[in-house]
Design a protein around this motif. Structure first.
Motif, PDB file in Angstrom:
ATOM      1  N   PHE A 154     -27.433   9.541   9.983  1.00 17.00           N
ATOM      2  CA  PHE A 154     -28.045   8.651  10.959  1.00 17.00           C
ATOM      3  C   PHE A 154     -29.518   8.470  10.592  1.00 17.00           C
ATOM      4  O   PHE A 154     -30.160   9.396  10.094  1.00 17.00           O
ATOM      5  N   ASP A 155     -30.036   7.291  10.857  1.00 18.01           N
ATOM      6  CA  ASP A 155     -31.398   6.968  10.482  1.00 18.01           C
ATOM      7  C   ASP A 155     -32.160   6.524  11.727  1.00 18.01           C
ATOM      8  O   ASP A 155     -32.190   5.336  12.058  1.00 18.01           O
ATOM      9  N   PRO A 156     -32.742   7.468  12.481  1.00 18.42           N
ATOM     10  CA  PRO A 156     -33.438   7.079  13.703  1.00 18.42           C
ATOM     11  C   PRO A 156     -34.723   6.305  13.365  1.00 18.42           C
ATOM     12  O   PRO A 156     -35.273   6.465  12.268  1.00 18.42           O
ATOM     13  N   PRO A 157     -35.202   5.517  14.340  1.00 17.70           N
ATOM     14  CA  PRO A 157     -34.613   5.245  15.654  1.00 17.70           C
ATOM     15  C   PRO A 157     -33.499   4.211  15.576  1.00 17.70           C
ATOM     16  O   PRO A 157     -33.515   3.330  14.724  1.00 17.70           O
ATOM     17  N   TYR A 158     -32.509   4.335  16.484  1.00 20.21           N
ATOM     18  CA  TYR A 158     -31.420   3.372  16.558  1.00 20.21           C
ATOM     19  C   TYR A 158     -30.947   3.311  18.001  1.00 20.21           C
ATOM     20  O   TYR A 158     -31.154   4.238  18.791  1.00 20.21           O
ATOM     21  N   ALA A 159     -30.309   2.203  18.341  1.00 21.55           N
ATOM     22  CA  ALA A 159     -29.881   1.966  19.717  1.00 21.55           C
ATOM     23  C   ALA A 159     -28.420   2.342  19.885  1.00 21.55           C
ATOM     24  O   ALA A 159     -27.574   1.999  19.053  1.00 21.55           O
ATOM     25  N   VAL A 160     -28.130   3.070  20.958  1.00 24.08           N
ATOM     26  CA  VAL A 160     -26.763   3.385  21.372  1.00 24.08           C
ATOM     27  C   VAL A 160     -26.557   2.730  22.730  1.00 24.08           C
ATOM     28  O   VAL A 160     -27.345   2.951  23.654  1.00 24.08           O
ATOM     29  N   ALA A 161     -25.518   1.919  22.835  1.00 24.57           N
ATOM     30  CA  ALA A 161     -25.330   1.122  24.056  1.00 24.57           C
ATOM     31  C   ALA A 161     -24.015   1.456  24.740  1.00 24.57           C
ATOM     32  O   ALA A 161     -23.038   1.848  24.100  1.00 24.57           O
ATOM     33  N   LEU A 162     -24.037   1.296  26.057  1.00 32.94           N
ATOM     34  CA  LEU A 162     -22.817   1.254  26.849  1.00 32.94           C
ATOM     35  C   LEU A 162     -22.494  -0.225  27.014  1.00 32.94           C
ATOM     36  O   LEU A 162     -23.207  -0.947  27.701  1.00 32.94           O
ATOM     37  N   VAL A 163     -21.433  -0.670  26.339  1.00 34.77           N
ATOM     38  CA  VAL A 163     -21.099  -2.090  26.274  1.00 34.77           C
ATOM     39  C   VAL A 163     -20.048  -2.419  27.329  1.00 34.77           C
ATOM     40  O   VAL A 163     -19.010  -1.742  27.422  1.00 34.77           O
ATOM     41  N   GLN A 164     -20.322  -3.440  28.117  1.00 35.39           N
ATOM     42  CA  GLN A 164     -19.360  -3.962  29.088  1.00 35.39           C
ATOM     43  C   GLN A 164     -18.533  -5.022  28.384  1.00 35.39           C
ATOM     44  O   GLN A 164     -19.044  -6.079  28.018  1.00 35.39           O
ATOM     45  N   LEU A 165     -17.251  -4.729  28.143  1.00 37.29           N
ATOM     46  CA  LEU A 165     -16.385  -5.694  27.485  1.00 37.29           C
ATOM     47  C   LEU A 165     -15.975  -6.788  28.461  1.00 37.29           C
ATOM     48  O   LEU A 165     -15.951  -6.591  29.682  1.00 37.29           O
ATOM     49  N   ALA A 166     -15.630  -7.954  27.909  1.00 37.80           N
ATOM     50  CA  ALA A 166     -15.217  -9.077  28.750  1.00 37.80           C
ATOM     51  C   ALA A 166     -14.013  -8.718  29.600  1.00 37.80           C
ATOM     52  O   ALA A 166     -13.822  -9.266  30.696  1.00 37.80           O
ATOM     53  N   GLU A 167     -13.192  -7.744  29.143  1.00 37.65           N
ATOM     54  CA  GLU A 167     -11.996  -7.353  29.886  1.00 37.65           C
ATOM     55  C   GLU A 167     -12.313  -6.463  31.079  1.00 37.65           C
ATOM     56  O   GLU A 167     -11.436  -6.193  31.906  1.00 37.65           O
ATOM     57  N   GLY A 168     -13.548  -5.964  31.170  1.00 37.20           N
ATOM     58  CA  GLY A 168     -13.951  -5.188  32.340  1.00 37.20           C
ATOM     59  C   GLY A 168     -14.168  -3.713  32.104  1.00 37.20           C
ATOM     60  O   GLY A 168     -14.722  -3.029  32.963  1.00 37.20           O
ATOM     61  N   VAL A 169     -13.729  -3.172  30.952  1.00 32.90           N
ATOM     62  CA  VAL A 169     -13.965  -1.752  30.664  1.00 32.90           C
ATOM     63  C   VAL A 169     -15.251  -1.612  29.858  1.00 32.90           C
ATOM     64  O   VAL A 169     -15.793  -2.596  29.338  1.00 32.90           O
ATOM     65  N   ARG A 170     -15.742  -0.391  29.752  1.00 27.62           N
ATOM     66  CA  ARG A 170     -16.977  -0.122  29.027  1.00 27.62           C
ATOM     67  C   ARG A 170     -16.716   0.886  27.921  1.00 27.62           C
ATOM     68  O   ARG A 170     -15.845   1.745  28.048  1.00 27.62           O
ATOM     69  N   MET A 171     -17.478   0.792  26.830  1.00 26.40           N
ATOM     70  CA  MET A 171     -17.381   1.764  25.757  1.00 26.40           C
ATOM     71  C   MET A 171     -18.751   1.962  25.130  1.00 26.40           C
ATOM     72  O   MET A 171     -19.616   1.086  25.190  1.00 26.40           O
TER      73      MET A 171
END
Length: 306
Positions: free
Chosen positions: A250-267
């Motif tokens: 890993f090469d910081p800094p980097y962004a980690v996101a909680l993504v809201q999918l169009a289907e309604g779940v998050r990952m």
């Protein structure tokens, strides 16, 4: 002739079976406000934990026994003696390693919680990256109105910190990305990733979509499921920028996101194609599959220009 190590282990083993906490009582009966706060924090929307006839989430089992800021008022003399003996042996540091829970009956609002804890086992001296020490496992039997409702095993390592760091491994020209943990519950998800398809579990009982993959529906409890393929469209629901600690591959800094999918779940995934300091809540993203080496391909999300 008994060696010194054998004598030490015999002294430690003598504590097995002795009480670590005796006749403890939960500070509060099982109650709906604590259940509600737990479900809000965990994002658990199961109707089983709301309204008349509600039960407590099984994973709250330990919550009802915790002493809070008042300290460990129920802890026994033998357990404190064991910890002092380990301190005398140089094992002055401690780290929690794992816990196991077994659920025997649901807990319901109004249940009065009592519990007893025993020292279940003390291991021989073990060598770890942190140092050498002993694993101590306690078992707590938790009762609701006198009826056994579950058990909670908690394991710590009492250790002497390593005096010198372990020799550094030979530098690798290209550190490998950590391997995903694939088990029987999520194997289908990773098969989909290998085919560049993002599969979402769907309950065949109530139709609820869920991610991450689970062995059963957290909305209706049905064990049956099939899958739908995600469109790949989504938005950033939340994010963090990782600066520290550094980690190989890993090469910081980097962004980690909680993504809201169009289907309604998050990952959770990485956001690529956007500088880490330009990632914002609400920006649109689109699914991609990125190969990090010959073995690992992962779903990532590329920021989409508005």
């Amino acid at each position: 002739m008994e060696t010194r190590a054998d004598d030490t282990q015999a002294r430690l083993a003598a504590y097995e079976g002795l009480p670590a906490a005796a006749t403890g009582t939960g500070r509060d009966p099982v109650n709906l406000p604590m259940i509600r706060h737990w479900c809000e924090a965990m994002g658990d929307t199961s109707p089983a934990y709301r309204g008349p006839g509600a039960i407590a989430p099984p994973t709250m089992l330990q919550v009802w026994t915790m002493a809070g800021l008042s300290g460990h008022g129920h802890r026994s003399g033998p357990y404190d003696e064991l910890l002092r003996l380990l301190d005398d042996l140089g094992c002055t540091s401690v780290v929690a390693t794992d816990c196991e829970q077994e659920y025997l009956r649901p807990l319901r609002p109004g249940d009065t919680i009592t519990f007893d804890t025993v020292i279940e086992s003390v291991s021989g001296r073990k060598t770890t990256k942190l140092g050498t020490g002993h694993f101590v496992t306690t078992r707590t039997d938790i009762r609701a109105d006198g009826v056994l409702a579950g058990t909670h095993r908690f394991r710590i390592l009492k250790y002497a910190p390593a005096r010198t760091p372990a020799p550094a491994p030979a530098p690798s020209p290209s550190p490998r990305r950590p391997r995903p943990v694939v088990n029987r519950d999520n194997a289908g998800f990773w098969r989909g990733v290998a085919e560049h398809r993002l599969l979402i579990q769907r309950c065949t009982g109530c139709g609820t979509l869920r991610h991450p993959w689970l062995p059963g529906c957290n909305a209706c409890g049905c064990p049956g499921w099939d899958t739908v393929e995600a469109s790949g469209e989504g938005t950033v629901h939340s994010y963090v920028v990782m600066h520290h600690p550094p980690f190989p591959a890993f090469d910081p800094p980097y962004a980690v996101a909680l993504v809201q999918l169009a289907e309604g779940v998050r990952m959770v995934s990485n956001v690529v194609g956007v500088p880490y300091d330009k990632v914002r809540i609400g920006i649109p993203v689109r699914l991609e599959f990125k190969s990090y080496d010959d073995e690992v391909t992962l779903p990532v999300f590329r920021g989409v220009a508005p």
